[in-house]
Design an enzyme around this catalytic site. Structure first.
Site, PDB file in Angstrom:
ATOM      1  N   ASP A 102      56.193  41.822  31.045  1.00  0.00           N
ATOM      2  CA  ASP A 102      54.760  41.614  30.744  1.00  0.00           C
ATOM      3  C   ASP A 102      54.267  42.388  29.528  1.00  0.00           C
ATOM      4  O   ASP A 102      53.268  42.009  28.928  1.00  0.00           O
ATOM      5  CB  ASP A 102      53.860  41.844  31.976  1.00  0.00           C
ATOM      6  CG  ASP A 102      53.802  43.269  32.465  1.00  0.00           C
ATOM      7  OD1 ASP A 102      54.667  44.088  32.071  1.00  0.00           O
ATOM      8  OD2 ASP A 102      52.893  43.574  33.254  1.00  0.00           O
ATOM      9  N   SER A 147      38.343  57.491  51.515  1.00  0.00           N
ATOM     10  CA  SER A 147      39.480  56.645  51.894  1.00  0.00           C
ATOM     11  C   SER A 147      39.964  56.976  53.293  1.00  0.00           C
ATOM     12  O   SER A 147      40.226  58.152  53.606  1.00  0.00           O
ATOM     13  CB  SER A 147      40.635  56.853  50.907  1.00  0.00           C
ATOM     14  OG  SER A 147      41.798  56.247  51.434  1.00  0.00           O
ATOM     15  N   GLY A 207      55.120  50.384  45.491  1.00  0.00           N
ATOM     16  CA  GLY A 207      55.306  49.505  44.338  1.00  0.00           C
ATOM     17  C   GLY A 207      54.697  48.137  44.589  1.00  0.00           C
ATOM     18  O   GLY A 207      55.013  47.173  43.910  1.00  0.00           O
ATOM     19  N   ASP A 224      50.066  43.183  37.227  1.00  0.00           N
ATOM     20  CA  ASP A 224      49.580  43.552  38.559  1.00  0.00           C
ATOM     21  C   ASP A 224      48.118  43.154  38.754  1.00  0.00           C
ATOM     22  O   ASP A 224      47.748  42.543  39.754  1.00  0.00           O
ATOM     23  CB  ASP A 224      49.713  45.068  38.776  1.00  0.00           C
ATOM     24  CG  ASP A 224      51.139  45.534  38.602  1.00  0.00           C
ATOM     25  OD1 ASP A 224      52.038  44.676  38.588  1.00  0.00           O
ATOM     26  OD2 ASP A 224      51.353  46.743  38.459  1.00  0.00           O
TER      27      ASP A 224
HETATM   28  C1  GLA Z   1      54.520  47.877  36.834  1.00  0.00           C
HETATM   29  C2  GLA Z   1      53.470  47.577  35.767  1.00  0.00           C
HETATM   30  C3  GLA Z   1      53.485  46.099  35.380  1.00  0.00           C
HETATM   31  C4  GLA Z   1      54.902  45.633  35.026  1.00  0.00           C
HETATM   32  C5  GLA Z   1      55.909  46.066  36.082  1.00  0.00           C
HETATM   33  C6  GLA Z   1      57.342  45.778  35.689  1.00  0.00           C
HETATM   34  O1  GLA Z   1      54.207  47.239  38.019  1.00  0.00           O
HETATM   35  O2  GLA Z   1      52.192  47.926  36.236  1.00  0.00           O
HETATM   36  O3  GLA Z   1      52.595  45.866  34.325  1.00  0.00           O
HETATM   37  O4  GLA Z   1      55.277  46.093  33.760  1.00  0.00           O
HETATM   38  O5  GLA Z   1      55.808  47.462  36.373  1.00  0.00           O
HETATM   39  O6  GLA Z   1      57.556  44.406  35.632  1.00  0.00           O
END
Ligand code: GLA
Length: 387
Positions: A36, A67, A126, A174
């Site tokens: 990206d 939170s 993640g 994301d």
């Molecule tokens: C993280 C970043 C995204 C992308 C991914 C790897 O999630 O926030 O922008 O670069 O890593 O694909």
């Protein structure tokens, strides 16, 4: 959930004017990793797990955050009049950054707010809990203050906040996946121009299984920025011989014919990943459109190999999860997802094989790594909403 969190809200902030309940999803990327910020394609989807928010406006300029995931932190207070990043604001920095970015863009937010959140995305997995919170903040502000903002603008703004306020140089994936999420669909996004298409995810009796490595991330962020600069350096060299804007503009053949100009073995492998992963993502989406899930799975596996050997962002934890997954019956494809260096994997697993998959992969992981992995069978959901 809404009722319980509303009660919690009143317990924390007291009775008062009516509250509104919101939800913002997490995301998983199916293929197209570390493309990206290289002008390539990604193929993420929003999840039905994410961040819930209960909120109401205040009459003064105070911003209050709480939170349910970090109850011991208590209420975090800031003022609308002067928003700056402060370590002690902890997770609330994600919301404050978005509010500041909105104000800087000229949007009118003329009163404070009380916000309570609860996330059911596993911690540091993640699955983009931070982007989920950022998009939630923008969506709450849009709803309360009638801001003219579409969801693509929300994604861009949340990314800007992450880059400038938080200081993480992430790409758009994301925030885009979360803001633009659509139930049972993944988003085929070209990050070069933000053109996108929704692709239905019908897995013919299989499901998405996420395995969280539970590895504490340490150097993750600095390594992420290091990969970005390695790609940028390779791009600069390639630009001297190719008419391109980004690594995502190259075909595999063009890359092979011109790669010698990079003049550095490591940077050549980083750029190779970016180019090949982009092509792989386009092929994977074509395979899915032809209902060829087996090929989609093979391309997921190839993506992991490239992230392991050329991009070097996996590590023993993610490799153990993925390589063990490949050995299990009913596994169509498995790879790390997200930034890497810990975090989680995504696998497509036939439904009848999911219990044995979880048992076997979990057992091997525990034996080899020394602590447990967590597994989640996830569903693809919509973007942010009022509940
Ligand atoms: C993280 C970043 C995204 C992308 C991914 C790897 O999630 O926030 O922008 O670069 O890593 O694909």
């Amino acid at each position: 959930m809404k009722e319980k969190l509303t009660k919690d809200f009143i317990r924390i902030y007291g009775e008062g004017t009516e509250t509104t309940a919101f939800f913002s999803p997490g995301r998983v990327n199916l293929i197209g990793e570390h493309t990206d910020y290289n002008g390539g394609h990604v193929f993420p989807c929003a999840l039905t797990i994410g961040t819930y928010g209960i909120a109401r406006k205040r009459t003064d300029k105070k911003l209050c955050f709480y939170s349910m995931n970090f109850e011991s932190v208590g209420v975090i207070e800031a003022s609308l009049d002067q928003i700056v990043y402060k370590k002690e604001y902890q997770w609330a920095n994600y919301m404050l950054g978005v509010i500041k970015t909105l104000l800087d863009k000229g949007h009118v937010i003329d009163s404070g707010m009380e916000i309570l959140i609860f996330g059911n995305i596993p911690n540091s997995s993640g699955l983009s809990s931070s982007a989920s919170i950022e998009v939630l903040a923008a969506f709450i502000a849009k709803t309360f203050f009638g801001l003219t903002l579409d969801f693509v603008e929300i994604a861009k703004l949340a990314q800007k906040s992450e880059n400038e306020f938080i200081g993480v140089n992430c790409g758009i994936m994301d925030q885009f996946a979360i803001a633009m999420g659509k139930k049972n669909h993944a988003i085929f996004l070209d990050t070069a121009d933000l053109s996108y298409e929704y692709a239905p995810i019908e897995l013919n009796g299989a499901k998405l299984v996420i395995a969280s490595s539970n590895k504490k991330r340490g150097l993750g962020e600095s390594k992420y920025n290091e990969r970005r600069s390695e790609c940028e350096a390779a791009l600069e060299k390639l630009k001297t011989v190719c008419n391109i804007n980004a690594l995502g503009d190259l075909t595999e053949e063009e890359f092979e014919a011109n790669k010698a100009v990079i003049g550095d073995e490591t940077k050549t492998r980083r750029a190779k990943h970016a180019v090949y992963e982009n092509v792989r993502t386009v092929r994977a989406v074509e395979a899915l459109q032809k209902n060829n899930i087996a090929l989609f799975g093979e391309l997921m596996n190839a993506s992991h190999v490239s992230l392991r050997d050329d991009y070097e962002v996996t590590g023993i934890e993610l490799d153990t999860l993925v390589e063990t997954a490949w050995e299990q019956s009913g596994v169509i494809g498995s790879r790390m997802t997200g930034a890497g260096f810990g975090g989680c994997t995504v696998s497509i697993v036939k439904e009848e094989n999911i219990p044995s998959f979880i048992e076997m992969v979990g057992k091997v992981y525990k034996e080899k790594i020394g602590y447990e992995a967590d597994f989640y069978v996830v569903e693809i959901g919509d973007g942010p909403c009022v509940l």
